[in-house]
Design a protein around this motif. Structure first.
Motif, short mmCIF file in Angstrom:
data_model
loop_
_atom_site.label_atom_id
_atom_site.label_comp_id
_atom_site.label_asym_id
_atom_site.label_seq_id
_atom_site.Cartn_x
_atom_site.Cartn_y
_atom_site.Cartn_z
N ARG A 176 -2.02 -24.28 -15.32
CA ARG A 176 -2.64 -25.49 -14.79
C ARG A 176 -4.04 -25.12 -14.33
NH1 ARG A 176 -0.74 -30.62 -13.24
NH2 ARG A 176 1.55 -29.88 -13.05
N GLU A 177 -4.37 -24.15 -13.62
CA GLU A 177 -5.44 -23.90 -12.74
C GLU A 177 -6.48 -23.16 -14.06
OE1 GLU A 177 -3.16 -21.89 -9.18
OE2 GLU A 177 -4.69 -20.71 -10.10
N LEU A 178 -5.96 -22.42 -15.02
CA LEU A 178 -6.68 -21.80 -16.19
C LEU A 178 -7.13 -23.05 -17.01
CD1 LEU A 178 -4.77 -18.84 -17.06
CD2 LEU A 178 -7.14 -18.86 -16.44
N ALA A 179 -6.48 -24.18 -17.24
CA ALA A 179 -6.61 -25.29 -18.02
C ALA A 179 -7.74 -25.90 -17.36
CB ALA A 179 -5.44 -26.11 -18.37
N ASN A 213 -10.91 -26.61 -28.25
CA ASN A 213 -10.09 -25.87 -27.53
C ASN A 213 -9.42 -24.87 -28.50
OD1 ASN A 213 -9.26 -25.95 -24.64
ND2 ASN A 213 -8.96 -28.22 -24.96
N LEU A 214 -8.82 -25.28 -29.61
CA LEU A 214 -8.02 -24.41 -30.75
C LEU A 214 -9.24 -23.39 -31.06
CD1 LEU A 214 -5.74 -26.82 -32.55
CD2 LEU A 214 -5.08 -25.31 -30.60
N ARG A 215 -10.38 -23.92 -31.31
CA ARG A 215 -11.47 -23.08 -31.93
C ARG A 215 -11.82 -21.90 -30.70
NH1 ARG A 215 -16.88 -21.99 -32.92
NH2 ARG A 215 -17.03 -21.11 -34.95
N SER A 216 -12.09 -22.28 -29.57
CA SER A 216 -12.39 -21.23 -28.80
C SER A 216 -11.08 -20.36 -28.34
CB SER A 216 -12.78 -22.00 -27.19
OG SER A 216 -11.78 -22.56 -26.66
N ALA A 217 -10.22 -20.96 -28.50
CA ALA A 217 -8.88 -19.87 -28.53
C ALA A 217 -8.95 -18.94 -29.74
CB ALA A 217 -7.51 -20.61 -28.46
N ALA A 218 -9.14 -19.45 -30.80
CA ALA A 218 -9.48 -18.61 -32.03
C ALA A 218 -10.59 -17.55 -31.75
CB ALA A 218 -9.95 -19.56 -33.45
N GLU A 219 -11.62 -17.99 -31.05
CA GLU A 219 -12.91 -16.87 -30.80
C GLU A 219 -12.03 -16.00 -30.14
OE1 GLU A 219 -15.59 -19.10 -29.02
OE2 GLU A 219 -16.65 -19.63 -31.06
N PHE A 220 -11.24 -16.31 -29.17
CA PHE A 220 -10.83 -15.18 -28.08
C PHE A 220 -9.47 -14.22 -28.85
CE2 PHE A 220 -7.66 -13.85 -24.76
CZ PHE A 220 -8.54 -13.91 -23.65
N LEU A 221 -8.84 -15.09 -29.78
CA LEU A 221 -7.84 -14.23 -30.63
C LEU A 221 -8.65 -13.41 -31.53
CD1 LEU A 221 -5.18 -17.08 -31.66
CD2 LEU A 221 -5.13 -14.99 -29.67
N LYS A 222 -9.59 -13.63 -32.00
CA LYS A 222 -10.71 -12.81 -32.87
C LYS A 222 -10.82 -11.53 -32.03
CE LYS A 222 -13.28 -11.74 -36.46
NZ LYS A 222 -13.69 -10.38 -36.04
N ALA A 223 -11.46 -11.80 -30.86
CA ALA A 223 -11.86 -10.69 -30.22
C ALA A 223 -10.51 -9.63 -29.69
CB ALA A 223 -12.24 -10.79 -28.71
N LEU A 264 -7.34 -24.08 -21.82
CA LEU A 264 -6.29 -24.84 -21.80
C LEU A 264 -5.10 -24.47 -22.85
CD1 LEU A 264 -5.73 -28.63 -22.03
CD2 LEU A 264 -5.59 -27.71 -24.17
N THR A 265 -3.95 -24.47 -22.45
CA THR A 265 -2.77 -24.23 -23.28
C THR A 265 -1.90 -25.35 -23.51
OG1 THR A 265 -1.80 -23.08 -21.54
CG2 THR A 265 -2.89 -21.76 -23.17
N ALA A 266 -1.18 -25.63 -24.52
CA ALA A 266 -0.37 -26.71 -24.70
C ALA A 266 0.71 -26.32 -25.72
CB ALA A 266 -1.30 -28.06 -25.15
N ASP A 267 1.73 -27.28 -25.54
CA ASP A 267 2.85 -27.13 -26.66
C ASP A 267 2.57 -28.16 -27.62
OD1 ASP A 267 4.26 -24.97 -25.54
OD2 ASP A 267 5.16 -26.25 -24.08
N LEU A 268 2.51 -27.69 -28.83
CA LEU A 268 1.90 -29.03 -29.86
C LEU A 268 3.11 -28.97 -30.89
CD1 LEU A 268 -1.56 -27.37 -30.46
CD2 LEU A 268 -0.99 -29.32 -28.93
N ALA A 269 3.21 -30.21 -31.35
CA ALA A 269 3.82 -30.72 -32.59
C ALA A 269 3.16 -30.21 -33.75
CB ALA A 269 4.04 -31.92 -32.53
N VAL A 270 3.82 -29.67 -34.68
CA VAL A 270 3.29 -29.32 -35.98
C VAL A 270 3.95 -29.84 -37.17
CG1 VAL A 270 1.92 -27.60 -35.52
CG2 VAL A 270 4.20 -27.03 -36.01
N ASP A 286 3.20 -31.45 -24.63
CA ASP A 286 2.79 -31.25 -23.24
C ASP A 286 1.57 -30.30 -22.99
OD1 ASP A 286 3.72 -28.52 -22.49
OD2 ASP A 286 5.35 -29.31 -23.42
N VAL A 287 0.86 -30.41 -22.20
CA VAL A 287 -0.05 -29.63 -21.69
C VAL A 287 0.46 -28.67 -20.66
CG1 VAL A 287 -2.40 -29.30 -20.37
CG2 VAL A 287 -2.07 -31.28 -22.04
N ILE A 288 0.24 -27.45 -20.99
CA ILE A 288 0.99 -26.45 -20.02
C ILE A 288 0.37 -26.34 -18.69
CG2 ILE A 288 1.49 -24.04 -19.64
CD1 ILE A 288 1.68 -23.96 -22.90
N GLY A 289 1.34 -26.58 -17.60
CA GLY A 289 0.77 -26.87 -16.25
C GLY A 289 1.13 -25.50 -15.37
N ASP A 290 2.18 -25.91 -14.44
CA ASP A 290 2.79 -25.11 -13.64
C ASP A 290 3.71 -24.21 -14.22
OD1 ASP A 290 0.64 -25.90 -11.77
OD2 ASP A 290 2.00 -27.45 -10.96
#
Lengths: 351, 380
Positions: free
Chosen positions: A216-219, A312-322, A224-230, A120-124
């Motif tokens: 949802r607004e942030l996405a 998306n994941l990469r920009s999250a990684a940039e964020f997490l790096k900071a 974007l944040t999501a629940d992913l299967a791995v 799912d893509v995390i919404g409200d």
């Protein structure tokens, strides 16, 4: 001298005891089974999130589609724990938020797993709520005590919201707490606000919580944040047919939500101990994607053109790096390879 | 080599023999059996013991009259430590001393001067060996750790290398982890442990005393203490969070609840085990109602109480990580759970080592306290 010899024997004994341990720790793949296609057992790590995975579990679709295979469901409370279980090879398929998956694919974890599906893509269902009167917007959070489970998608979204509003992270007292503890602390008035997910989020909103921003607004604004299967790469390679069946069942669950909302909500309600109305409401807060949408360029994409989720994941990684949560930001290709687009394409050849 | 001085001369300390008399009455029993007591403060004894080694042979061979003046100095130097070590129990032992046959005090006077330093000197050699063994064991563990890590049987996330943990140690002590340095984490935890243990031990001794002395209370509260003692801290942490919030109170409460039962149980048992003769003797000598528990029962139960204290500090220490799972930063347990969330195993291992080492240090201090407060342990 005899002293020395006995001591050497002791050393040898310790080493002898360690070696077999080492041997069994290494190549641990509990799904060792007939090589002809279907594993004897699939170990699935699920979370209590109202998405298709719970429908598949409730309806026992996997058990029916894979009669010769034992399906072992283990419940997890956070993606961090799923990462740990993946590293140790204790589960084959799991559910983790995009933040934990980003960390899993980055240094130093480098977990050998791939994303074959977006639950799912995390919404409200994840939002920043504050006590009435504590603040009217994100800017007003300076000096307030805000709780969130660290290393989660909520944590990521909170930091993203703060950055967006130009509030220094150090200006806010961010507390690391699990959702149930957040609810308790909220009721006692120990915290001014929280970024958290349902069902605890719903309780806070009922208890006078004012929603400042939702995921949802942030996405919509690129965070974007999501629940992913791995899925463990090794498992995906060894049992492609099984993975295809798994993907088809997930798609079937999403289709059920769209065609028969009542049945889907009832199934999720059973898993979450919620009445169907509440389950249906929570289901609406998430954005579910069927197979065709998963394969769109917006999300997972195709083998030739991996989707935007990688960026998306990469920009999250940039964020997490900071944030100092990962050591380095991997190349985009790392995340593109992290998407199991081929498996997805194979599972739905007609589309 | 280490053995010789032990059998050797009692003389080195006769010079301070002038001081013992004032402390001579109370610790009488211990010195009777002194050579058997091998537990001594280590670090403190070493230099002195070494000094005595040099002198050890002298009194035998060389001029005895000249020696005392020379040895008076080191002897005097040790003196400040001894009087209060043995003076403290003296008030406590008073009633007992008076109740006991005075004969026991008699031989002690003759044994006392020489007997005290003897085991200290004997220990110095053993100490070197013990220290060597410990260092060897630590080195061995480090080597095994390094080998296992270097073999890469498991990824570094499972078994970080010692060097990585050391690097994390430098990092956390300078730049910090989760906005606080390692020292601040440790200090915050120690503060909680101190407070929790302080309340817990005080309450535990009081409770144990009452349980041990009053049968009705024992019947009422005994099972309750045992009940609390068997609860795992994580089980009631969420309750404490609901009751006391997320700041210091629930953590201190958790540690209190963890620390109280061991002391209470140990105290209750020790109090019940106080010899009836002591009580009767004290009563016959006119001890008042309040004098009995505080001047007879508590002192004679002290060795077991202190063991209980050591156990409870240990329990509190193991509980601190649980206590700090909710809003535990700063705190060493909070640091560990934060690191665990990010699979930052280096920091987890570092935190574990820091907890273990500081726990060792605290236990060492408690043992030293034990020797000070209860020098007669195992000899009475």
């Amino acid at each position: 001298m005899r002293f020395l010899r006995t001591r050497l024997f002791g050393v040898a004994a310790v080493l002898a005891a360690l070696l077999p341990l080492a041997a069994c720790g290494g190549g641990d793949d509990g799904a060792a089974a007939p090589k002809d296609g279907m594993p004897a057992q699939i170990r699935i790590g699920y979370q209590l999130i109202p998405n298709g995975d719970l429908i598949v579990k409730d309806q026992k679709w996997l058990e029916q589609a894979l009669p010769g295979t034992e399906i072992k469901w283990s419940r997890f409370d956070s993606g961090g724990d799923v990462n740990t279980a993946m590293i140790s090879g204790a589960i084959d398929i799991g559910l983790a938020g995009s933040s934990p998956v980003t960390r899993g694919l980055s240094e130093p974890l480098n977990i050998p797993y791939q994303v074959p599906w977006i639950f799912d893509v995390i919404g409200d269902n994840e939002a920043l709520v504050v006590r009435d009167g504590a603040a009217t917007d994100v800017k007003g959070l300076a000096g307030k005590r805000i709780a969130t489970p660290f290393a989660s998608t909520s944590h990521y979204s909170l930091l993203a919201a703060l950055a967006e509003a130009g509030v220094a992270e150090s200006a806010v007292k961010i507390l690391d707490m699990e959702p149930p503890d957040i609810q308790a602390a909220w009721q006692r008035g120990d915290i001014d606000g929280a970024y958290v997910w349902t069902p605890n989020l719903a309780e806070l909103q009922k208890n006078g919580g004012k929603t400042l921003v939702t995921s949802r607004e942030l996405a919509g604004r690129g965070k974007l944040t999501a629940d992913l299967a791995v899925v463990r790469t090794e498992f995906a390679q060894q049992y492609p047919a099984t993975l295809r069946v798994w993907l088809q069942q997930q798609d079937r669950a999403v289709k059920l939500v769209r065609s028969d909302k009542t049945a889907a909500a009832a199934a999720i309600g059973r898993q979450l101990n919620l009445d169907p109305q509440e389950a249906s409401r929570q289901l609406d807060q998430l954005v579910l994607l069927d197979a065709a949408e998963q394969r769109s360029p917006e999300y997972l994409g195709t083998p030739d053109a991996p989707g935007k989720l990688a960026e998306n994941l990469r920009s999250a990684a940039e964020f997490l790096k900071a944030q100092g949560q990962v050591d380095a930001v991997p190349e985009l290709s790392v995340f593109q390879k992290g998407l199991a687009t081929k498996e997805l394409a194979d599972a739905f050849p007609g589309q | 080599m280490p053995q010789t001085p032990a059998s050797g001369p009692p003389p080195p300390t006769p010079s301070p023999a002038t001081t013992p008399p004032d402390i001579g009455v109370s610790p009488a029993p211990d010195h009777l059996t002194d050579p058997g007591g091998a537990r001594e403060p280590q670090a403190a004894t070493e230099p002195r013991a070494a000094a005595q080694h040099g002198r050890a042979t002298e009194p035998r061979t060389a001029a005895a009259p000249a020696e005392p003046s020379a040895s008076a100095e080191p002897g005097a130097a040790t003196q400040p430590a001894r009087p209060d070590a043995s003076a403290e129990p003296s008030p406590s032992a008073e009633p007992r001393g008076s109740g006991e046959p005075s004969a026991s005090a008699e031989p002690s006077a003759s044994l006392e001067p020489g007997a005290v330093p003897a085991p200290r000197r004997r220990l110095s050699g053993g100490l070197v060996r013990a220290a060597g063994l410990r260092i060897g064991a630590v080195l061995f563990l480090l080597v095994v750790w390094q080998l296992v890590a270097a073999a890469r049987i498991w990824p570094p996330v499972f078994v970080p290398e010692p060097a990585a943990v050391w690097e994390e140690f430098l990092n956390t002590t300078t730049t910090g982890f989760s906005d606080y340095t390692l020292q601040e984490h440790l200090l915050a935890s120690l503060r909680r442990i101190l407070l929790g243990c302080l309340y817990g031990i005080t309450g535990g001794i009081a409770l144990g005393l009452v349980i041990g002395m009053v049968p009705t209370v024992r019947a009422l509260l005994g099972p309750f203490v045992t009940f609390v003692r068997t609860l795992p801290p994580l089980a009631y942490l969420s309750l404490l969070v609901i009751w006391f919030g997320i700041d210091e109170e629930p953590k201190v409460w958790l540690l209190l609840i963890a620390a109280l039962p061991p002391v209470a149980v140990a105290t209750a048992d020790a109090v019940r085990g106080v010899h009836e003769d002591y009580l009767n003797a004290a009563r016959s000598l006119g001890a008042g109602r309040l004098q009995l528990p505080f001047r007879v029962v508590l002192p004679s139960a002290l060795p077991e109480i202190i063991t209980g204290v050591r156990v409870s500090v240990g329990v509190a220490y193991t509980t601190v990580v649980a206590a700090e799972t909710v809003n535990g930063v700063p705190g060493i347990g909070g640091m560990i759970s934060a690191a665990q969330r990010y699979n930052n195993t280096d920091v987890v291992v570092l935190g574990i080592i820091v907890i273990g080492l500081s726990g060792l240090l605290i236990d060492f201090l408690l043992q030293a306290l034990d020797r000070r407060l209860v020098p007669w342990r195992g000899r009475a």
